[in-house]
Enzyme design. Structure first.
Site, PDB file in Angstrom:
ATOM      1  N   GLU A 159      -5.688 -10.953  -0.347  1.00 38.46           N
ATOM      2  CA  GLU A 159      -6.578 -10.597   0.765  1.00 38.46           C
ATOM      3  C   GLU A 159      -8.039 -10.636   0.314  1.00 38.46           C
ATOM      4  O   GLU A 159      -8.839  -9.778   0.685  1.00 38.46           O
ATOM      5  CB  GLU A 159      -6.228  -9.214   1.316  1.00 38.46           C
ATOM      6  CG  GLU A 159      -4.789  -9.088   1.793  1.00 38.46           C
ATOM      7  CD  GLU A 159      -4.458  -7.740   2.417  1.00 38.46           C
ATOM      8  OE1 GLU A 159      -5.401  -7.014   2.829  1.00 38.46           O
ATOM      9  OE2 GLU A 159      -3.259  -7.405   2.507  1.00 38.46           O
ATOM     10  N   ASP A 193     -11.819 -10.854  -0.294  1.00 43.03           N
ATOM     11  CA  ASP A 193     -13.159 -10.981   0.278  1.00 43.03           C
ATOM     12  C   ASP A 193     -14.139 -10.233  -0.618  1.00 43.03           C
ATOM     13  O   ASP A 193     -13.790  -9.243  -1.263  1.00 43.03           O
ATOM     14  CB  ASP A 193     -13.245 -10.519   1.737  1.00 43.03           C
ATOM     15  CG  ASP A 193     -12.688  -9.129   2.000  1.00 43.03           C
ATOM     16  OD1 ASP A 193     -12.663  -8.296   1.077  1.00 43.03           O
ATOM     17  OD2 ASP A 193     -12.276  -8.862   3.143  1.00 43.03           O
ATOM     18  N   HIS A 223     -10.131  -6.658  -2.141  1.00 40.05           N
ATOM     19  CA  HIS A 223     -11.261  -6.462  -1.229  1.00 40.05           C
ATOM     20  C   HIS A 223     -12.398  -5.826  -2.042  1.00 40.05           C
ATOM     21  O   HIS A 223     -12.257  -4.699  -2.524  1.00 40.05           O
ATOM     22  CB  HIS A 223     -10.882  -5.524  -0.088  1.00 40.05           C
ATOM     23  CG  HIS A 223      -9.829  -6.067   0.828  1.00 40.05           C
ATOM     24  ND1 HIS A 223     -10.044  -7.160   1.638  1.00 40.05           N
ATOM     25  CD2 HIS A 223      -8.555  -5.656   1.070  1.00 40.05           C
ATOM     26  CE1 HIS A 223      -8.954  -7.398   2.345  1.00 40.05           C
ATOM     27  NE2 HIS A 223      -8.033  -6.516   2.018  1.00 40.05           N
ATOM     28  N   GLU A 235       0.820  -1.222   0.000  1.00 37.91           N
ATOM     29  CA  GLU A 235       0.000   0.000   0.000  1.00 37.91           C
ATOM     30  C   GLU A 235       0.848   1.263   0.000  1.00 37.91           C
ATOM     31  O   GLU A 235       0.592   2.221   0.719  1.00 37.91           O
ATOM     32  CB  GLU A 235      -0.956  -0.030   1.191  1.00 37.91           C
ATOM     33  CG  GLU A 235      -1.849  -1.263   1.183  1.00 37.91           C
ATOM     34  CD  GLU A 235      -2.774  -1.374   2.386  1.00 37.91           C
ATOM     35  OE1 GLU A 235      -2.871  -0.397   3.155  1.00 37.91           O
ATOM     36  OE2 GLU A 235      -3.394  -2.436   2.554  1.00 37.91           O
ATOM     37  N   ASN A 282       2.590  -5.480  -2.748  1.00 35.70           N
ATOM     38  CA  ASN A 282       1.189  -5.787  -2.467  1.00 35.70           C
ATOM     39  C   ASN A 282       0.388  -4.491  -2.318  1.00 35.70           C
ATOM     40  O   ASN A 282       0.850  -3.541  -1.679  1.00 35.70           O
ATOM     41  CB  ASN A 282       1.117  -6.598  -1.167  1.00 35.70           C
ATOM     42  CG  ASN A 282      -0.284  -7.030  -0.802  1.00 35.70           C
ATOM     43  OD1 ASN A 282      -0.924  -7.764  -1.553  1.00 35.70           O
ATOM     44  ND2 ASN A 282      -0.762  -6.578   0.350  1.00 35.70           N
TER      45      ASN A 282
END
Length: 342
Positions: free
Chosen positions: A268, A270, A239, A161, A202
């Protein structure tokens, strides 16, 4: 492409899906491995989950973890604020618990958080006053953390990030003291600490190849590869607040990063929602990964919906009771079908 009606028949809730002695069997896929991790492993990939150390005392949680996943990521136990809350005072107890348990179960472990926004929340880091001091702190943290897990963690998200939505380097303690070069320095320090580890950049919001942030990460990776900066993979956090948020270019983005000569991992995942729509969202993401040979694995960000950082969206593959949701079968069937036909 696989016929869409066949996909829908497999994904319609639990219709057409048999459960025999806890093993999942999808009709029409002869000899398929059972479970997400086993199915992925049979394709040379992993299917993992983010793990909270405190939940390892929950038998229902660990049953799912052991049965379904062949990779784990310590959810927040490797973030800077968890590992080095005071300068040169390291604590790895929580992360060790996750990693050692995974290895005992025959699962791999991914590392994250070497350099991430959590560093900006640590009081002693915020007052690093000079470039030399910041560089020394960065190198010491990476060397100690990667060195502690050398041989036990084979893949690290080295920097996470670091870019803003407009593609510029996000302001941070290290960016402010060292400039954008801190990203490269972090990768070189990680390689020195464990020459055998795979090193990833990432980020979130890089799933659509047309966005400025995605293009900036693409250019960063291309530059690193051209200059010999050690980078082995790119992590797409993925996400999604709902299935509708998954960009139509998702598969193209995965393929574009892979074409740079790096692996791609969904780190990650979801997807908010429920029922058939959520199942189809998971199918689409898993299909996009499996269709690219260098997309080496997928990690969902939690085990059950109630374990999620945004539980109100019910974004995971297992419900509060630990039962498989339609989303589970969407992911599983995509892994199996795409291995043959995508």
């Amino acid at each position: 492409m696989v016929n869409g009606r066949w996909h829908r028949a497999l994904l319609a809730g639990t219709l057409g899906v048999l459960t025999i002695a806890g093993a999942v069997v999808v009709p029409g896929v002869a000899g398929a491995a059972t479970g997400l991790g086993a199915t992925a492993a049979a394709r040379g990939r992993y299917f993992g989950a983010a793990v909270q150390p405190a939940k390892l005392t929950d038998p229902a949680y660990t049953r799912i973890l052991d049965q379904e996943f062949n990779s784990v990521t310590p959810e927040n136990a490797l973030e800077w604020d968890a590992v080095e809350p005071a300068r040169n005072q390291f604590t790895f107890t929580a992360a060790d618990r996750v990693v050692d348990r995974a290895r005992a179960q025959g699962a791999a472990a991914r590392g994250r958080g070497l350099v991430s926004p959590s560093a900006n929340q640590v009081a002693w880091v915020t007052v690093l006053g000079t470039a030399d001091d910041a560089r020394a702190a960065l190198r010491t943290h990476i060397t100690a953390t990667v060195g502690h897990f050398r041989g036990r963690i084979k893949t690290w998200d080295v920097v996470s990030e670091a870019l803003s939505d407009n593609g510029a380097v996000r302001p941070s303690v290290f960016a402010n003291r060292l400039g954008p070069a801190y990203i490269e320095e972090a990768f070189r320090d990680a390689r020195a600490a464990d020459p055998g580890a795979r090193l990833c950049y990432n980020d979130y919001g890089i799933e659509d190849r047309g966005l400025a942030k995605t293009q900036a990460v693409y250019n960063l990776v291309r530059d690193f590869k051209a200059r010999g900066v050690p980078i082995d993979c790119v992590g797409l956090e993925s996400h999604f607040i709902s299935p509708a948020a998954i960009p139509s270019t998702y598969g193209q983005t995965v393929a574009a990063f892979a074409a740079l000569g790096v692996d791609v991992e969904i780190t990650e995942l979801d997807i908010g929602g429920s029922g058939t729509a959520q199942s189809d969202g998971y199918r689409r993401v898993v299909s996009a990964c499996v269709a690219v040979s260098r997309c080496t694995g997928i990690t969902v960000w939690g085990v059950r919906d109630t374990d999620s950082w945004r539980a109100n969206l019910t974004p995971l593959l297992f419900d509060a009771a630990g039962a498989r949701k339609p989303a589970y079968y969407g992911a599983l069937s995509a892994m199996r079908i795409c291995a043959r036909a995508c």
